[in-house]
Design an enzyme around this catalytic site. Structure first.
Site, PDB file in Angstrom:
ATOM      1  N   LYS A 193     -69.733  53.245   1.260  1.00 19.61           N
ATOM      2  CA  LYS A 193     -69.442  51.936   1.512  1.00 19.61           C
ATOM      3  C   LYS A 193     -69.097  51.054   0.273  1.00 19.61           C
ATOM      4  O   LYS A 193     -70.213  50.896  -0.373  1.00 19.61           O
ATOM      5  CB  LYS A 193     -70.641  51.363   2.124  1.00 19.61           C
ATOM      6  CG  LYS A 193     -70.608  50.350   3.465  1.00 19.61           C
ATOM      7  CD  LYS A 193     -69.795  48.951   2.696  1.00 19.61           C
ATOM      8  CE  LYS A 193     -70.902  48.077   2.025  1.00 19.61           C
ATOM      9  NZ  LYS A 193     -70.316  47.220   1.252  1.00 19.61           N
ATOM     10  N   PRO A 194     -67.843  51.053   0.040  1.00 22.79           N
ATOM     11  CA  PRO A 194     -67.488  50.071  -1.166  1.00 22.79           C
ATOM     12  C   PRO A 194     -68.022  48.689  -1.088  1.00 22.79           C
ATOM     13  O   PRO A 194     -68.265  48.106  -0.054  1.00 22.79           O
ATOM     14  CB  PRO A 194     -66.153  50.165  -1.241  1.00 22.79           C
ATOM     15  CG  PRO A 194     -65.405  50.427   0.075  1.00 22.79           C
ATOM     16  CD  PRO A 194     -66.538  50.906   0.923  1.00 22.79           C
ATOM     17  N   GLU A 268     -80.901  52.582  -7.350  1.00 24.87           N
ATOM     18  CA  GLU A 268     -80.216  52.047  -8.586  1.00 24.87           C
ATOM     19  C   GLU A 268     -80.175  50.521  -8.545  1.00 24.87           C
ATOM     20  O   GLU A 268     -79.447  49.815  -8.120  1.00 24.87           O
ATOM     21  CB  GLU A 268     -79.148  52.757  -9.411  1.00 24.87           C
ATOM     22  CG  GLU A 268     -78.949  54.054  -9.373  1.00 24.87           C
ATOM     23  CD  GLU A 268     -80.011  54.661 -10.270  1.00 24.87           C
ATOM     24  OE1 GLU A 268     -80.605  54.017 -11.032  1.00 24.87           O
ATOM     25  OE2 GLU A 268     -80.302  56.012  -9.909  1.00 24.87           O
ATOM     26  N   CYS A 302     -75.994  46.020 -15.213  1.00 27.48           N
ATOM     27  CA  CYS A 302     -77.402  46.173 -14.813  1.00 27.48           C
ATOM     28  C   CYS A 302     -78.268  46.373 -15.983  1.00 27.48           C
ATOM     29  O   CYS A 302     -79.567  46.200 -15.970  1.00 27.48           O
ATOM     30  CB  CYS A 302     -77.573  47.183 -14.016  1.00 27.48           C
ATOM     31  SG  CYS A 302     -77.050  48.813 -14.186  1.00 27.48           S
ATOM     32  N   GLU A 398     -83.254  38.532 -13.269  1.00 27.72           N
ATOM     33  CA  GLU A 398     -81.967  39.062 -13.731  1.00 27.72           C
ATOM     34  C   GLU A 398     -80.917  37.890 -13.490  1.00 27.72           C
ATOM     35  O   GLU A 398     -80.654  37.456 -12.182  1.00 27.72           O
ATOM     36  CB  GLU A 398     -81.634  40.361 -12.893  1.00 27.72           C
ATOM     37  CG  GLU A 398     -80.117  41.058 -13.063  1.00 27.72           C
ATOM     38  CD  GLU A 398     -80.157  42.144 -12.193  1.00 27.72           C
ATOM     39  OE1 GLU A 398     -80.118  42.359 -10.996  1.00 27.72           O
ATOM     40  OE2 GLU A 398     -79.654  43.126 -12.860  1.00 27.72           O
TER      41      GLU A 398
HETATM   42  P1  NAD Z   1     -75.886  43.867  -3.616  1.00 28.43           P
HETATM   43  O1  NAD Z   1     -77.152  44.518  -3.371  1.00 28.43           O
HETATM   44  O2  NAD Z   1     -75.696  42.516  -2.998  1.00 28.43           O
HETATM   45  O3  NAD Z   1     -74.833  44.926  -2.867  1.00 28.43           O
HETATM   46  C1  NAD Z   1     -74.881  46.227  -3.138  1.00 28.43           C
HETATM   47  C2  NAD Z   1     -74.010  46.924  -2.039  1.00 28.43           C
HETATM   48  O4  NAD Z   1     -74.880  46.863  -1.029  1.00 28.43           O
HETATM   49  C3  NAD Z   1     -72.719  46.291  -1.683  1.00 28.43           C
HETATM   50  O5  NAD Z   1     -72.032  47.357  -1.425  1.00 28.43           O
HETATM   51  C4  NAD Z   1     -73.255  45.660  -0.481  1.00 28.43           C
HETATM   52  O6  NAD Z   1     -72.175  45.361   0.471  1.00 28.43           O
HETATM   53  C5  NAD Z   1     -74.291  46.548  -0.013  1.00 28.43           C
HETATM   54  N1  NAD Z   1     -75.305  45.892   1.006  1.00 28.43           N
HETATM   55  C6  NAD Z   1     -75.552  44.477   0.885  1.00 28.43           C
HETATM   56  N2  NAD Z   1     -76.519  44.180   2.186  1.00 28.43           N
HETATM   57  C7  NAD Z   1     -76.705  45.453   2.539  1.00 28.43           C
HETATM   58  C8  NAD Z   1     -77.474  45.818   3.814  1.00 28.43           C
HETATM   59  N3  NAD Z   1     -78.348  44.914   4.277  1.00 28.43           N
HETATM   60  N4  NAD Z   1     -77.448  47.063   4.093  1.00 28.43           N
HETATM   61  C9  NAD Z   1     -76.702  48.074   3.536  1.00 28.43           C
HETATM   62  N5  NAD Z   1     -75.627  47.792   2.367  1.00 28.43           N
HETATM   63  C10 NAD Z   1     -76.025  46.386   1.986  1.00 28.43           C
HETATM   64  O7  NAD Z   1     -75.618  43.995  -5.068  1.00 28.43           O
HETATM   65  P2  NAD Z   1     -74.525  43.379  -6.045  1.00 28.43           P
HETATM   66  O8  NAD Z   1     -74.562  42.128  -5.833  1.00 28.43           O
HETATM   67  O9  NAD Z   1     -73.049  44.031  -5.510  1.00 28.43           O
HETATM   68  O10 NAD Z   1     -74.711  43.888  -7.338  1.00 28.43           O
HETATM   69  C11 NAD Z   1     -75.492  43.435  -8.207  1.00 28.43           C
HETATM   70  C12 NAD Z   1     -76.907  44.358  -8.302  1.00 28.43           C
HETATM   71  O11 NAD Z   1     -76.616  45.585  -8.485  1.00 28.43           O
HETATM   72  C13 NAD Z   1     -77.532  43.668  -9.611  1.00 28.43           C
HETATM   73  O12 NAD Z   1     -78.955  43.674  -9.239  1.00 28.43           O
HETATM   74  C14 NAD Z   1     -77.467  44.984 -10.463  1.00 28.43           C
HETATM   75  O13 NAD Z   1     -78.315  45.307 -11.639  1.00 28.43           O
HETATM   76  C15 NAD Z   1     -77.471  45.960  -9.935  1.00 28.43           C
HETATM   77  N6  NAD Z   1     -76.810  47.098 -10.295  1.00 28.43           N
HETATM   78  C16 NAD Z   1     -77.532  48.146 -10.531  1.00 28.43           C
HETATM   79  C17 NAD Z   1     -77.093  49.480 -11.250  1.00 28.43           C
HETATM   80  C18 NAD Z   1     -78.044  50.660 -11.815  1.00 28.43           C
HETATM   81  O14 NAD Z   1     -77.266  51.517 -12.090  1.00 28.43           O
HETATM   82  N7  NAD Z   1     -79.215  50.399 -11.781  1.00 28.43           N
HETATM   83  C19 NAD Z   1     -75.643  49.367 -11.655  1.00 28.43           C
HETATM   84  C20 NAD Z   1     -74.800  48.397 -11.386  1.00 28.43           C
HETATM   85  C21 NAD Z   1     -75.425  47.383 -10.558  1.00 28.43           C
END
Ligand code: NAD
Length: 494
Positions: A193-194, A268, A302, A398
């Protein structure tokens, strides 16, 4: 569907397939629904992507299950999987420009960054895991006789099954590779799921997996919003493991659903990583690298080292150096020559970052530089440095934007206490030329990865993940092989 290619500066960027990929074919969603994708640098719509419904997710999981149980994939020799992974890496390199341009377009990062970092790292990740594919084995374990009969006991490492891979928008090519490569090396199948904000580069990556010759159904893609498509995938009983990268808030919800169904998860999550700059550090290296770790990818990283703890006697020098670095950053068009920082992903992220800037000012932090939105179209903000304290909101939460806070300390114990005084624990950087101090401080910091005198992207050979709110489990390295296999004991009474 929008145009088949987009022109940005001297780049003509070919869009990928904009559909779902299920069972080896590109298709529209069952309900024909779509969602728009925007260019954060221009605020213009660039594509209309098919949106997977719950029924589409169900078909994708069924395709992944069928492929898992097929002889073609299920009985494929490890060396053959290795060959496929190696071929995928070759295709990523062949299409490196296009992948980098798609990622630059959809998340507005300077096009040289994905070309030099994310895309080569993705290829390297597939090559690393190609090396694992034919050496994932168990152990023979000596055990006492069973009721007077000798025994031969061994373990097998079997693919964990159908993996749901859910990725964020900040580094889609690299992060999806971290999930795809080890899962495929282990013989799993996936439904990916991108991110809804930035699905394009992942869609092209998946077409390369198909071109490499993966059997139908081994990798499936269901684009769509997290709250509907992502949630349907996590809840689906046919998913054996969830591999999630994203925010702690969403991660918590996923963990709750997965734990109720006893499904393993890898989470992550976010970070609020400390950098500890000791007075004996090589400041000529520490200052620019510390700045890069705050401002790379407009702070949407992150592992951003956004809390910069500085030993008091060099504080002024470090603040001046960071300020000078920030002022030299060229914020603007990701496709223009010389741009070193692009835009934030969307209006919500821009509002969030500016809200944190306001909170810094209201709580009494000194704004050293930056803090404003650029007066132009696109979600651009200035690189921002505050001088503050560790209890301020800008040091606790964050931000996921180009905002760093410099905080003074006097001695190593105080530095460690401040660094660990956070709910996060993803990474840390220690800047010192004293080797004893470097190792002892590295051991005392509660974080999944500690850099000493440098900062960079995760390495596919090394485990990657966080402590505390930064996550559960590890990706990459041997840890990723354990995370995508189940260990079975075979107890043969002779
Ligand atoms: P997000 O949690 O909003 O979304 C991440 C993914 O989850 C997206 O594909 C989104 O569509 C999906 N998603 C959202 N709600 C969902 C649900 N209820 N069920 C299943 N999937 C769902 O995060 P974001 O805004 O895309 O990314 C930013 C966050 O990601 C930051 O907190 C960042 O630190 C973290 N991040 C962590 C790492 C790591 O390796 N630790 C790497 C990159 C980003």
């Amino acid at each position: 569907m929008s145009a088949l290619s987009i022109t940005r500066g001297r780049f003509q960027i070919a869009l990928p397939e904009l559909g779902l990929f299920i069972g080896g074919s590109w298709q529209n969603g069952e309900a024909g629904a779509t969602f728009p994708v925007f260019d954060p640098a221009t605020e213009e719509q660039i594509a209309e992507v098919a949106r997977a419904s719950e029924a589409d997710v169900d078909r994708a999981v069924a395709a992944a299950r069928a492929a898992l149980e097929s002889d073609e994939w299920g009985r494929m020799a490890g060396t053959e999987r290795a060959r496929l992974l190696w071929r995928i890496a070759d295709l990523i390199e062949r299409d490196a420009d296009r992948l980098a341009q798609l990622e630059a377009l959809e998340i507005a990062k300077p096009v040289g960054d994905p070309r030099n970092i994310d895309v080569p790292m993705a290829a390297e990740t597939f090559r690393h895991f190609a090396g694992w594919a034919d050496r994932i084995g168990g152990q023979v374990i000596p055990v006492p006789d069973f009721m007077g009969r000798s025994r031969h006991c061994y373990t097998r490492r079997e693919p964990i099954g159908v993996v749901a891979a859910i990725t964020p928008w900040n580094a889609p090519v690299m992060i999806s590779s971290w999930k795809l490569a080890p899962a495929l090396a282990c013989g799993c199948t996936l439904v990916v799921k991108p991110p809804a904000d930035a699905p394009l580069s992942t869609l092209h990556l998946v077409s390369l997996l198909d071109e490499a010759g993966l059997p139908d159904g081994v990798v499936n893609v269901v684009p769509g919003p997290g709250s509907s498509t992502g949630a349907a995938l996590v809840r689906h009983p046919g998913i054996d493991k969830v591999s999630f990268t994203g925010s702690p808030e969403v991660g918590r919800g996923i963990a709750e659903i997965a734990s109720a169904a006893f499904k393993p998860v890898t989470l992550e999550l976010g970070g609020k990583s400390p950098q500890l700059v000791f007075a004996d550090a090589d400041l000529d290296v520490a200052i620019p690298t510390a700045a890069i770790s705050v401002f790379a990818n407009a702070g949407e990283v992150c592992a951003a080292g956004s809390r910069i703890f500085v030993q008091r006697q060099v504080q002024d020098q470090v603040v001046e150096g960071l300020e000078a670095f920030a002022r030299d950053i060229v914020v603007g068009d990701p496709f223009a020559e010389g741009t070193t920082m692009g835009a934030l992903i969307n209006q919500a992220q821009l509002d969030r970052v500016l809200g944190y800037v306001r909170s810094g000012e209201e709580e009494g932090a000194q704004l050293v530089t930056g803090g404003k939105r650029l007066e132009r179209r696109g979600y651009f903000v200035e690189p921002t440095i505050f001088a503050g304290t560790n209890d301020m909101t800008i040091a606790r939460e964050e931000i996921f934007g180009p905002v760093g806070t410099v905080i003074p300390f006097d001695d190593p114990d105080e530095a460690v206490a401040l660094a660990n005084d956070t709910r996060y624990g993803l990474t840390a950087v220690v800047w010192t030329q004293d080797v004893t101090k470097a190792h002892t401080i590295a051991a005392r910091i509660r974080a999944g990865a500690v850099w000493v005198n440098a900062w960079g992207a995760p390495d596919p050979r090394l485990p990657w993940g966080g402590m505390k709110t930064s996550g559960v489990g590890r990706e990459l390295g041997e840890a990723a092989i354990r995370a995508h296999t189940e260990e079975k004991v075979v107890n043969v009474v002779l």
